[in-house]
Design a protein around this motif. Structure first.
Motif, PDB file in Angstrom:
ATOM      1  N   MET A 167       1.096  -1.280   0.029  1.00  0.00           N
ATOM      2  CA  MET A 167       0.309   0.037  -0.077  1.00  0.00           C
ATOM      3  C   MET A 167       0.435   1.109   0.088  1.00  0.00           C
ATOM      4  SD  MET A 167      -3.386   1.558   2.445  1.00  0.00           S
ATOM      5  CE  MET A 167      -4.122   0.054   2.646  1.00  0.00           C
ATOM      6  N   PHE A 168       0.247   1.833  -0.933  1.00  0.00           N
ATOM      7  CA  PHE A 168       1.104   3.148  -0.781  1.00  0.00           C
ATOM      8  C   PHE A 168       0.940   4.232  -0.086  1.00  0.00           C
ATOM      9  CE2 PHE A 168       1.640   1.773  -5.401  1.00  0.00           C
ATOM     10  CZ  PHE A 168       2.756   1.727  -5.569  1.00  0.00           C
ATOM     11  N   LYS A 169       1.475   5.215   0.693  1.00  0.00           N
ATOM     12  CA  LYS A 169       1.729   6.236   1.695  1.00  0.00           C
ATOM     13  C   LYS A 169       1.495   7.416   0.921  1.00  0.00           C
ATOM     14  CE  LYS A 169       3.101   3.784   5.470  1.00  0.00           C
ATOM     15  NZ  LYS A 169       3.440   3.936   7.031  1.00  0.00           N
ATOM     16  N   ILE A 170       0.604   8.010   0.656  1.00  0.00           N
ATOM     17  CA  ILE A 170       0.034   9.623   0.128  1.00  0.00           C
ATOM     18  C   ILE A 170       0.270  10.735   1.055  1.00  0.00           C
ATOM     19  CG2 ILE A 170      -0.826  10.749  -1.447  1.00  0.00           C
ATOM     20  CD1 ILE A 170       0.200   7.612  -3.238  1.00  0.00           C
ATOM     21  N   GLY A 171       0.889  11.694   0.383  1.00  0.00           N
ATOM     22  CA  GLY A 171       1.018  12.806   1.315  1.00  0.00           C
ATOM     23  C   GLY A 171       0.199  14.223   0.179  1.00  0.00           C
ATOM     24  N   ILE A 172      -1.097  14.297   0.745  1.00  0.00           N
ATOM     25  CA  ILE A 172      -1.538  15.241  -1.016  1.00  0.00           C
ATOM     26  C   ILE A 172      -0.738  17.113   0.157  1.00  0.00           C
ATOM     27  CG2 ILE A 172      -3.219  16.783  -1.427  1.00  0.00           C
ATOM     28  CD1 ILE A 172      -4.524  14.507  -0.593  1.00  0.00           C
ATOM     29  N   ILE A 173      -0.326  17.888  -0.644  1.00  0.00           N
ATOM     30  CA  ILE A 173       0.357  19.063  -1.286  1.00  0.00           C
ATOM     31  C   ILE A 173      -0.698  20.180  -1.761  1.00  0.00           C
ATOM     32  CG2 ILE A 173       2.116  20.790  -1.466  1.00  0.00           C
ATOM     33  CD1 ILE A 173       3.718  18.456  -1.026  1.00  0.00           C
ATOM     34  N   GLY A 174      -2.045  20.879  -0.766  1.00  0.00           N
ATOM     35  CA  GLY A 174      -2.690  21.897  -1.533  1.00  0.00           C
ATOM     36  C   GLY A 174      -3.746  20.860  -1.462  1.00  0.00           C
ATOM     37  N   CYS A 175      -4.591  21.779  -0.813  1.00  0.00           N
ATOM     38  CA  CYS A 175      -5.979  21.067  -0.436  1.00  0.00           C
ATOM     39  C   CYS A 175      -6.919  21.558  -1.126  1.00  0.00           C
ATOM     40  CB  CYS A 175      -6.093  20.450   1.833  1.00  0.00           C
ATOM     41  SG  CYS A 175      -4.715  18.876   1.698  1.00  0.00           S
ATOM     42  N   GLY A 176      -7.457  21.862  -1.758  1.00  0.00           N
ATOM     43  CA  GLY A 176      -7.582  23.257  -2.766  1.00  0.00           C
ATOM     44  C   GLY A 176      -9.308  21.997  -3.349  1.00  0.00           C
ATOM     45  N   ARG A 177      -9.924  22.886  -4.288  1.00  0.00           N
ATOM     46  CA  ARG A 177     -11.119  22.547  -4.717  1.00  0.00           C
ATOM     47  C   ARG A 177     -11.272  21.659  -5.491  1.00  0.00           C
ATOM     48  NH1 ARG A 177     -14.828  25.995  -8.680  1.00  0.00           N
ATOM     49  NH2 ARG A 177     -16.695  24.450  -8.905  1.00  0.00           N
ATOM     50  N   ILE A 178     -10.221  21.365  -6.483  1.00  0.00           N
ATOM     51  CA  ILE A 178      -9.884  19.884  -7.308  1.00  0.00           C
ATOM     52  C   ILE A 178      -9.516  18.756  -6.358  1.00  0.00           C
ATOM     53  CG2 ILE A 178      -6.876  20.570  -7.620  1.00  0.00           C
ATOM     54  CD1 ILE A 178      -9.838  19.158 -10.204  1.00  0.00           C
ATOM     55  N   VAL A 179      -8.940  19.116  -5.186  1.00  0.00           N
ATOM     56  CA  VAL A 179      -8.577  18.052  -4.215  1.00  0.00           C
ATOM     57  C   VAL A 179      -9.819  17.644  -3.699  1.00  0.00           C
ATOM     58  CG1 VAL A 179      -7.438  16.572  -1.977  1.00  0.00           C
ATOM     59  CG2 VAL A 179      -6.030  18.894  -3.893  1.00  0.00           C
ATOM     60  N   GLU A 180     -10.651  18.572  -3.384  1.00  0.00           N
ATOM     61  CA  GLU A 180     -12.061  17.800  -3.001  1.00  0.00           C
ATOM     62  C   GLU A 180     -12.838  17.516  -3.661  1.00  0.00           C
ATOM     63  OE1 GLU A 180     -15.819  19.985  -0.571  1.00  0.00           O
ATOM     64  OE2 GLU A 180     -13.264  21.464  -0.624  1.00  0.00           O
ATOM     65  N   GLU A 181     -13.092  17.926  -4.256  1.00  0.00           N
ATOM     66  CA  GLU A 181     -14.106  17.821  -5.368  1.00  0.00           C
ATOM     67  C   GLU A 181     -13.162  16.249  -6.654  1.00  0.00           C
ATOM     68  OE1 GLU A 181     -15.510  20.601  -8.182  1.00  0.00           O
ATOM     69  OE2 GLU A 181     -16.532  21.512  -6.738  1.00  0.00           O
ATOM     70  N   GLY A 182     -12.082  15.926  -6.481  1.00  0.00           N
ATOM     71  CA  GLY A 182     -11.421  15.010  -8.032  1.00  0.00           C
ATOM     72  C   GLY A 182     -10.567  14.032  -6.840  1.00  0.00           C
ATOM     73  N   HIS A 183      -9.852  14.361  -6.394  1.00  0.00           N
ATOM     74  CA  HIS A 183      -8.295  14.427  -6.287  1.00  0.00           C
ATOM     75  C   HIS A 183      -9.104  12.713  -4.710  1.00  0.00           C
ATOM     76  CE1 HIS A 183      -4.995  16.211  -7.844  1.00  0.00           C
ATOM     77  NE2 HIS A 183      -6.049  16.076  -8.425  1.00  0.00           N
ATOM     78  N   ALA A 184      -9.503  14.087  -3.211  1.00  0.00           N
ATOM     79  CA  ALA A 184     -10.233  12.881  -2.318  1.00  0.00           C
ATOM     80  C   ALA A 184     -10.726  11.467  -2.965  1.00  0.00           C
ATOM     81  CB  ALA A 184     -10.098  14.255  -1.109  1.00  0.00           C
ATOM     82  N   PRO A 185     -11.917  11.898  -3.801  1.00  0.00           N
ATOM     83  CA  PRO A 185     -12.503  10.440  -4.283  1.00  0.00           C
ATOM     84  C   PRO A 185     -12.401   9.201  -4.674  1.00  0.00           C
ATOM     85  CG  PRO A 185     -14.444  12.775  -4.702  1.00  0.00           C
ATOM     86  CD  PRO A 185     -12.762  12.973  -3.993  1.00  0.00           C
ATOM     87  N   ALA A 186     -11.449  10.160  -5.569  1.00  0.00           N
ATOM     88  CA  ALA A 186     -10.274   9.212  -5.858  1.00  0.00           C
ATOM     89  C   ALA A 186     -10.092   8.343  -4.949  1.00  0.00           C
ATOM     90  CB  ALA A 186      -9.466   9.187  -7.206  1.00  0.00           C
ATOM     91  N   PHE A 187      -8.860   8.766  -4.222  1.00  0.00           N
ATOM     92  CA  PHE A 187      -8.570   7.625  -3.139  1.00  0.00           C
ATOM     93  C   PHE A 187      -9.396   7.183  -2.190  1.00  0.00           C
ATOM     94  CE2 PHE A 187      -4.966  11.471  -3.642  1.00  0.00           C
ATOM     95  CZ  PHE A 187      -4.185  11.027  -4.161  1.00  0.00           C
ATOM     96  N   LYS A 188     -10.221   7.707  -1.645  1.00  0.00           N
ATOM     97  CA  LYS A 188     -11.217   6.618  -0.959  1.00  0.00           C
ATOM     98  C   LYS A 188     -11.673   5.756  -1.841  1.00  0.00           C
ATOM     99  CE  LYS A 188     -14.374   7.953   1.176  1.00  0.00           C
ATOM    100  NZ  LYS A 188     -16.210   8.969   1.822  1.00  0.00           N
ATOM    101  N   GLU A 189     -11.688   5.525  -3.090  1.00  0.00           N
ATOM    102  CA  GLU A 189     -12.047   4.232  -4.463  1.00  0.00           C
ATOM    103  C   GLU A 189     -11.403   3.637  -4.029  1.00  0.00           C
ATOM    104  OE1 GLU A 189     -14.767   5.161  -7.673  1.00  0.00           O
ATOM    105  OE2 GLU A 189     -14.264   6.990  -7.442  1.00  0.00           O
ATOM    106  N   LEU A 190      -9.810   4.238  -3.415  1.00  0.00           N
ATOM    107  CA  LEU A 190      -8.499   3.250  -4.150  1.00  0.00           C
ATOM    108  C   LEU A 190      -8.164   3.474  -2.465  1.00  0.00           C
ATOM    109  CD1 LEU A 190      -6.772   4.921  -6.672  1.00  0.00           C
ATOM    110  CD2 LEU A 190      -8.152   2.990  -6.612  1.00  0.00           C
ATOM    111  N   ILE A 191      -8.825   2.623  -2.125  1.00  0.00           N
ATOM    112  CA  ILE A 191      -8.548   2.039  -0.110  1.00  0.00           C
ATOM    113  C   ILE A 191      -7.719   0.952  -0.157  1.00  0.00           C
ATOM    114  CG2 ILE A 191     -10.681   0.935   0.544  1.00  0.00           C
ATOM    115  CD1 ILE A 191     -10.543   2.943   2.689  1.00  0.00           C
TER     116      ILE A 191
END
Length: 337
Positions: free
Chosen positions: A1-25
């Protein structure tokens, strides 16, 4: 399992990246967040269950304290260079939002750091993973519509994609932050998609780039003709200046048939010249969130020791075409790429 750190927690992360990471749990674990606005760490931390002890307002602290396999960088364009280089020097693999930088000189600095530190750099050309687009790319690569010779890609809107109020919602409209307007932001996607669908790179560009409507110091309208190495032509029209919105057009025409996006309410339509009939491929099994698809392919490639979907050099090439388009508009002539 890859450990990820996010730099920049703006709108694109909220609407795109974060939901994707939740799907790839099962494949990834977001363990740390960095943003100058702590309320954004709180927002994304709540979505991804990242403990407050791993929120940072200084990403360099995160790099020092956390053991990360990847960072996911989602910052205004002008900040990419320093952050990418710092992450590379820290020995952490990098995923970055597009465009990689505001100019090619910055990209070259990044690529040098990535090479020196032997880390991975992947750039998010995520529109390739939209369900209909992913299927269309598969169809063109399989030769179903033959050699492609015309692509139309048109999307006229009335504004930019606004950021969060915690930073500057309008940073995309500022030259010193974004490096350009609708062309470098929206048009970036149209260009890499056209290269993919045509199956041939761009060799020259003619562009008209203007600021027609908004009182901003970047372009709000761009019109491009791209010549491809196979002789094919792509026509791109994009804008933030049309409040009413324009008729979206996405078509690919080949010697054996054509592909239309959104025909008769269907995501994808394929016309075969010999049959004279339309087919509508099923795209329901493809992840709806394009970030899910590209993240999945990045991590799979790393696990297998293969090349990531879009590396820094491919991202540089796409930005080079953008820069050529701006040059063409300034000089009012065709520019070779």
């Amino acid at each position: 399992m890859f450990k990820i750190g996010i730099i920049g927690c703006g709108r694109i992360v909220e609407e795109g990246h974060a939901p994707a990471f939740k799907e790839l749990i099962k494949d990834v674990n977001v363990v740390a967040l960095a943003d100058t606005a702590i309320e954004r760490c709180e927002k994304i931390g709540g979505i991804l269950n990242v403990d407050r002890a791993h929120w940072y307002t200084d990403y360099t602290e995160m790099l020092k304290k956390e053991k990360l396999d990847f960072v996911d960088i989602a910052l205004p364009h002008f900040l990419h260079e320093k952050v990418v280089i710092d992450c590379a020097n820290a020995g952490v693999n990098i995923i970055s939002e597009k465009p990689l930088a505001t100019n090619l000189k910055e990209v070259d600095h990044m690529l040098k750091a990535v090479e020196k530190n032997e880390v991975i750099l992947a750039v998010l050309h995520n529109y390739r993973y939209q369900p209909a687009m992913k299927k269309a790319i598969e169809i063109t690569k399989a030769g179903v519509i033959g050699t492609r010779f015309i692509i139309r890609s048109e999307g006229l809107g009335g504004s930019h994609y606004a950021g969060t109020g915690a930073y500057d919602p309008d940073w995309r409209t500022k030259q010193n932050m974004a490096g350009g307007g609708c062309l470098i932001d929206n048009g970036y996607h149209n260009i890499y998609i056209s290269r993919e669908l045509m199956g041939a790179d761009v060799v020259s560009v003619y562009a008209r780039v203007n600021t027609y409507y908004h009182k901003i110091d970047v372009d709000d309208s761009a019109f491009l003709l791209l010549k491809h190495s196979n002789g094919g032509t792509t026509s791109i029209q994009i804008a933030w200046a049309v409040k009413a919105g324009g008729q979206g057009v996405n078509e690919v025409h080949g010697k054996l048939g054509s592909i239309f996006f959104g025909r008769e309410g269907k995501p994808l339509g394929v016309f075969l010249n010999e049959k004279g009939t339309w087919e509508y491929p099923d795209v329901s099994a493809i992840p709806q969130n394009s970030f899910t698809g590209i993240f999945q392919d990045i991590f799979y490639a790393v696990e297998k020791g293969e090349k990531v979907p879009t590396d820094g050099y491919e991202a540089r090439r796409n930005l080079q075409i953008i820069m050529a388009a701006y040059e063409s508009a300034r000089k009012e002539k065709v520019v070779k790429v």
